[in-house]
Write a protein that holds these residues in place. Structure first.
Motif, PDB file in Angstrom:
ATOM      1  N   ASP A 101      23.636 -22.956  -9.485  1.00  0.00           N
ATOM      2  CA  ASP A 101      22.429 -23.562 -10.208  1.00  0.00           C
ATOM      3  C   ASP A 101      22.781 -23.812 -11.491  1.00  0.00           C
ATOM      4  O   ASP A 101      22.295 -23.361 -12.524  1.00  0.00           O
ATOM      5  CB  ASP A 101      21.276 -22.957 -10.084  1.00  0.00           C
ATOM      6  CG  ASP A 101      19.995 -23.867 -10.688  1.00  0.00           C
ATOM      7  OD1 ASP A 101      20.065 -24.844 -10.780  1.00  0.00           O
ATOM      8  OD2 ASP A 101      19.194 -22.946 -10.922  1.00  0.00           O
ATOM      9  N   TYR A 102      23.870 -24.921 -11.549  1.00  0.00           N
ATOM     10  CA  TYR A 102      24.331 -25.250 -12.953  1.00  0.00           C
ATOM     11  C   TYR A 102      23.300 -26.109 -14.007  1.00  0.00           C
ATOM     12  O   TYR A 102      23.334 -25.677 -15.213  1.00  0.00           O
ATOM     13  CB  TYR A 102      25.456 -26.057 -12.960  1.00  0.00           C
ATOM     14  CG  TYR A 102      26.596 -25.335 -12.413  1.00  0.00           C
ATOM     15  CD1 TYR A 102      27.408 -24.210 -13.037  1.00  0.00           C
ATOM     16  CD2 TYR A 102      27.030 -25.515 -10.771  1.00  0.00           C
ATOM     17  CE1 TYR A 102      28.411 -23.472 -12.149  1.00  0.00           C
ATOM     18  CE2 TYR A 102      27.910 -24.960 -10.178  1.00  0.00           C
ATOM     19  CZ  TYR A 102      28.726 -23.828 -10.737  1.00  0.00           C
ATOM     20  OH  TYR A 102      29.648 -23.080 -10.234  1.00  0.00           O
ATOM     21  N   LEU A 103      22.681 -26.827 -13.325  1.00  0.00           N
ATOM     22  CA  LEU A 103      21.221 -27.430 -13.988  1.00  0.00           C
ATOM     23  C   LEU A 103      20.277 -26.505 -14.522  1.00  0.00           C
ATOM     24  O   LEU A 103      19.957 -26.515 -15.689  1.00  0.00           O
ATOM     25  CB  LEU A 103      20.784 -28.654 -13.301  1.00  0.00           C
ATOM     26  CG  LEU A 103      19.752 -29.390 -13.952  1.00  0.00           C
ATOM     27  CD1 LEU A 103      19.904 -30.032 -15.305  1.00  0.00           C
ATOM     28  CD2 LEU A 103      19.158 -30.407 -13.009  1.00  0.00           C
ATOM     29  N   GLN A 125      18.274 -23.252 -19.125  1.00  0.00           N
ATOM     30  CA  GLN A 125      17.821 -22.048 -19.852  1.00  0.00           C
ATOM     31  C   GLN A 125      18.048 -22.169 -21.335  1.00  0.00           C
ATOM     32  O   GLN A 125      17.430 -21.280 -21.991  1.00  0.00           O
ATOM     33  CB  GLN A 125      18.587 -20.965 -19.296  1.00  0.00           C
ATOM     34  CG  GLN A 125      18.464 -20.658 -18.028  1.00  0.00           C
ATOM     35  CD  GLN A 125      17.129 -20.319 -17.511  1.00  0.00           C
ATOM     36  OE1 GLN A 125      16.519 -19.532 -17.829  1.00  0.00           O
ATOM     37  NE2 GLN A 125      16.677 -21.268 -16.607  1.00  0.00           N
ATOM     38  N   LEU A 126      18.518 -23.076 -21.930  1.00  0.00           N
ATOM     39  CA  LEU A 126      18.875 -23.272 -23.289  1.00  0.00           C
ATOM     40  C   LEU A 126      17.655 -23.912 -23.905  1.00  0.00           C
ATOM     41  O   LEU A 126      16.874 -24.626 -23.374  1.00  0.00           O
ATOM     42  CB  LEU A 126      20.076 -24.239 -23.290  1.00  0.00           C
ATOM     43  CG  LEU A 126      21.376 -23.682 -22.917  1.00  0.00           C
ATOM     44  CD1 LEU A 126      22.524 -24.436 -23.015  1.00  0.00           C
ATOM     45  CD2 LEU A 126      21.892 -22.249 -23.730  1.00  0.00           C
ATOM     46  N   PRO A 127      17.576 -23.626 -25.300  1.00  0.00           N
ATOM     47  CA  PRO A 127      16.486 -24.362 -25.837  1.00  0.00           C
ATOM     48  C   PRO A 127      16.321 -25.795 -25.763  1.00  0.00           C
ATOM     49  O   PRO A 127      17.652 -26.450 -25.791  1.00  0.00           O
ATOM     50  CB  PRO A 127      16.494 -23.846 -27.325  1.00  0.00           C
ATOM     51  CG  PRO A 127      17.325 -22.825 -27.297  1.00  0.00           C
ATOM     52  CD  PRO A 127      18.343 -22.660 -26.178  1.00  0.00           C
ATOM     53  N   ARG A 128      15.199 -26.342 -25.610  1.00  0.00           N
ATOM     54  CA  ARG A 128      15.075 -27.764 -25.393  1.00  0.00           C
ATOM     55  C   ARG A 128      15.672 -28.650 -26.576  1.00  0.00           C
ATOM     56  O   ARG A 128      16.514 -29.800 -26.235  1.00  0.00           O
ATOM     57  CB  ARG A 128      13.677 -28.100 -25.345  1.00  0.00           C
ATOM     58  CG  ARG A 128      13.456 -29.660 -25.175  1.00  0.00           C
ATOM     59  CD  ARG A 128      11.855 -29.805 -24.955  1.00  0.00           C
ATOM     60  NE  ARG A 128      11.416 -31.195 -24.667  1.00  0.00           N
ATOM     61  CZ  ARG A 128      11.032 -31.972 -25.573  1.00  0.00           C
ATOM     62  NH1 ARG A 128      10.899 -31.643 -26.828  1.00  0.00           N
ATOM     63  NH2 ARG A 128      10.640 -33.331 -25.403  1.00  0.00           N
ATOM     64  N   THR A 129      15.636 -28.242 -27.797  1.00  0.00           N
ATOM     65  CA  THR A 129      16.353 -28.998 -29.028  1.00  0.00           C
ATOM     66  C   THR A 129      17.935 -29.086 -28.812  1.00  0.00           C
ATOM     67  O   THR A 129      18.408 -29.714 -29.006  1.00  0.00           O
ATOM     68  CB  THR A 129      16.011 -28.312 -30.137  1.00  0.00           C
ATOM     69  OG1 THR A 129      16.224 -27.024 -30.262  1.00  0.00           O
ATOM     70  CG2 THR A 129      14.742 -28.464 -30.697  1.00  0.00           C
ATOM     71  N   ARG A 152      19.457 -28.469 -25.985  1.00  0.00           N
ATOM     72  CA  ARG A 152      19.774 -29.437 -24.699  1.00  0.00           C
ATOM     73  C   ARG A 152      19.868 -30.826 -25.132  1.00  0.00           C
ATOM     74  O   ARG A 152      20.937 -31.541 -24.965  1.00  0.00           O
ATOM     75  CB  ARG A 152      18.813 -29.295 -23.524  1.00  0.00           C
ATOM     76  CG  ARG A 152      18.775 -27.995 -22.797  1.00  0.00           C
ATOM     77  CD  ARG A 152      18.225 -28.010 -21.619  1.00  0.00           C
ATOM     78  NE  ARG A 152      16.658 -28.406 -21.867  1.00  0.00           N
ATOM     79  CZ  ARG A 152      15.429 -27.953 -21.913  1.00  0.00           C
ATOM     80  NH1 ARG A 152      15.575 -26.545 -22.258  1.00  0.00           N
ATOM     81  NH2 ARG A 152      14.476 -28.640 -21.992  1.00  0.00           N
ATOM     82  N   SER A 153      19.160 -31.219 -25.852  1.00  0.00           N
ATOM     83  CA  SER A 153      19.074 -32.950 -26.331  1.00  0.00           C
ATOM     84  C   SER A 153      20.138 -33.136 -27.273  1.00  0.00           C
ATOM     85  O   SER A 153      20.659 -34.140 -27.474  1.00  0.00           O
ATOM     86  CB  SER A 153      17.768 -33.093 -27.095  1.00  0.00           C
ATOM     87  OG  SER A 153      17.478 -32.438 -28.193  1.00  0.00           O
ATOM     88  N   LEU A 155      16.401 -33.666 -18.853  1.00  0.00           N
ATOM     89  CA  LEU A 155      16.357 -32.801 -20.082  1.00  0.00           C
ATOM     90  C   LEU A 155      14.908 -33.030 -20.647  1.00  0.00           C
ATOM     91  O   LEU A 155      14.648 -32.203 -21.673  1.00  0.00           O
ATOM     92  CB  LEU A 155      17.275 -33.220 -20.872  1.00  0.00           C
ATOM     93  CG  LEU A 155      18.912 -32.967 -20.669  1.00  0.00           C
ATOM     94  CD1 LEU A 155      19.693 -33.104 -21.718  1.00  0.00           C
ATOM     95  CD2 LEU A 155      18.986 -31.704 -20.137  1.00  0.00           C
ATOM     96  N   ASP A 156      13.765 -33.719 -20.236  1.00  0.00           N
ATOM     97  CA  ASP A 156      12.678 -33.863 -20.785  1.00  0.00           C
ATOM     98  C   ASP A 156      12.674 -34.156 -22.326  1.00  0.00           C
ATOM     99  O   ASP A 156      12.058 -33.721 -23.178  1.00  0.00           O
ATOM    100  CB  ASP A 156      11.805 -32.692 -20.631  1.00  0.00           C
ATOM    101  CG  ASP A 156      10.236 -32.710 -21.155  1.00  0.00           C
ATOM    102  OD1 ASP A 156       9.713 -33.807 -20.891  1.00  0.00           O
ATOM    103  OD2 ASP A 156       9.741 -31.695 -21.387  1.00  0.00           O
ATOM    104  N   THR A 157      13.473 -35.190 -22.560  1.00  0.00           N
ATOM    105  CA  THR A 157      13.663 -35.685 -23.841  1.00  0.00           C
ATOM    106  C   THR A 157      14.265 -37.169 -23.893  1.00  0.00           C
ATOM    107  O   THR A 157      15.260 -37.381 -23.031  1.00  0.00           O
ATOM    108  CB  THR A 157      14.985 -35.011 -24.871  1.00  0.00           C
ATOM    109  OG1 THR A 157      14.614 -33.527 -24.778  1.00  0.00           O
ATOM    110  CG2 THR A 157      14.876 -35.422 -26.311  1.00  0.00           C
TER     111      THR A 157
END
Length: 422
Positions: free
Chosen positions: A250-252, A257-261, A263-264, A368-370
């Motif tokens: 489950d690579y995605l 798991q990383l902070p949203r900021t 990831r973006s 990524l919800d960004t």
């Protein structure tokens, strides 16, 4: 204009210096106290659920500092908001917001080299971009040729007129420049390869345990085995591996798991790399960074943009001379990019070579919800720089608006090995 001799500069799209004077050389951050950053912002306070605090930290990575504060308060790091990412090896002061925490709880918090001061409450959290700029006081040690310090007045003039507004080393890394490489793989949907680069790609300055752990993942992709090898300080990489141990393949999910900021930041680093590369292409092709051409973009202080046409070229020259707007390049995203001007065509060439499309930015925005719609960035950065010489060292002070990098100014001044600037 001078071409950079450093491989890392070419790798990150930083092909040129605009000034032709010899660099001072020297070393940054010999001590963390040599690099001071103060966030400039104007927050208003009212009754609300968000506690606004001043965060001062010395030699702390920002993401790890946020997680340490969250852990000390017993809350999720997602309840902490901030306006911008500051350097690790530095003394930094910035504003953060913490959701539903009281000042008394902050007062009880004790973390070495971190000082958190409650300032008031607000109805709104602090978000990325909620700042007016940053002020810097930076000491450059081990100047290679002190006689060059006598030509600093000429450099002051050049910086006031403008130099290429390259996105600086911090966005990518220097000892391990992988942020944009991870972003390319995420954009293409190659999540397994993105994790492989994130965990396994080596750097030029690694401790034995880090080198062993990264090499292990590059060779085996065995999350459980490599998790035991990576040092505890690599908490972000370890959180990815922890997820893969629990959910193999489950690579995605591991990336999420990383902070949203953070990831973006991987995808925005791709946009930054494209900007640097196309800005260097403009310089290479002999197009001015100061004089407009038909097909160029203008950006105004309120973010509005205009494309220059034959009918507006004269007005554009007048407005640029008055300093009411600036020449800009596109940071590509989900929005369509035309090919009316030479810069647009260069961007299309780079995107095609990298196998990137605007649809990929649209898709990753939902993943990524960004949102990565694309934007514009000025070609030039300008500042009023002051300096003094202290015991043979050079202390410089200047301020920059959001999104501009102190190391870009210092790179032009020092022309030093990038490894001496991190």
């Amino acid at each position: 204009m001078m071409e950079s001799p450093w491989d890392i500069d070419r790798e990150l799209g930083l092909h040129y210096y605009l000034t032709e004077s010899p660099g001072t050389g020297g070393v940054l951050r010999d001590l963390p106290d040599d690099f001071e950053v103060q966030e400039i912002a104007d927050h208003t306070y009212s009754d609300g659920p968000y506690l606004i605090c001043s965060l001062n930290r010395r030699n702390w990575d920002q993401h790890r500092a946020i997680k340490a504060i969250a852990s000390g308060l017993g809350i999720s790091h997602q309840r902490i908001g901030f306006a911008g990412t500051k350097d690790k090896r530095a003394v930094t002061t910035q504003f953060i917001s913490i959701y539903k925490i009281k000042a008394e709880e902050i007062a009880r918090l004790s973390i070495p080299d971190i000082t958190l001061t409650a300032l008031g409450t607000s109805q709104h959290p602090i978000k990325l971009g909620d700042l007016q700029g940053n002020s810097f006081a930076i000491r450059i040690r081990k100047i290679s040729d002190s006689s060059l310090l006598t030509s600093l007045e000429s450099f002051q003039k050049s910086i006031k007129e403008g130099i290429p507004n390259y996105v600086g080393y911090q966005r990518f890394g220097v000892s391990r420049p992988v942020t944009h490489l991870i972003g390319f793989e995420i954009l293409k949907g190659n999540y397994q390869e993105a994790v492989r680069v994130m965990i396994g790609k080596p750097g030029s300055q690694m401790e034995d345990h880090e080198q062993e752990g990264r090499a292990c993942y590059l060779e085996t992709e065995d999350a459980a085995r490599c998790l035991h090898l990576l040092p505890p300080r690599l908490s972000l990489e370890r959180s990815v591996l922890h997820h893969l141990v629990r959910y193999p393949g489950d690579y995605l999910g591991a990336i999420l798991q990383l902070p949203r900021t953070l990831r973006s930041m991987y995808v925005s680093a791709v946009q930054s790399w494209i900007f640097n590369t196309t800005l260097s292409m403009r310089i290479r092709d002999g197009h001015s960074l100061f004089e407009p051409e038909v097909g160029d973009y203008l950006i105004w202080p309120d973010g509005r943009t205009d494309k220059i046409t034959p009918a507006t070229i004269h007005a554009a020259k007048v407005q640029l001379k008055r300093g009411t707007c600036a020449l800009a390049l596109v940071l590509p995203g989900g929005s369509y990019i035309s090919d009316a001007g030479p810069d647009d065509r260069n961007i299309h060439t780079v995107l095609e070579e990298k196998g990137i499309s605007s649809q990929m930015f649209e898709k990753v925005s939902s993943v990524l919800d960004t949102k990565f719609a694309g934007s514009f960035r000025p070609m030039l950065m300008k500042t009023d720089l002051t300096y003094e010489i202290i015991d043979g060292d050079l202390l410089v002070r200047f301020s920059l608006p959001p999104g501009q990098y102190a190391t870009t100014i210092l790179r032009e001044l020092m022309k030093a090995d990038p490894m001496d600037m991190v």
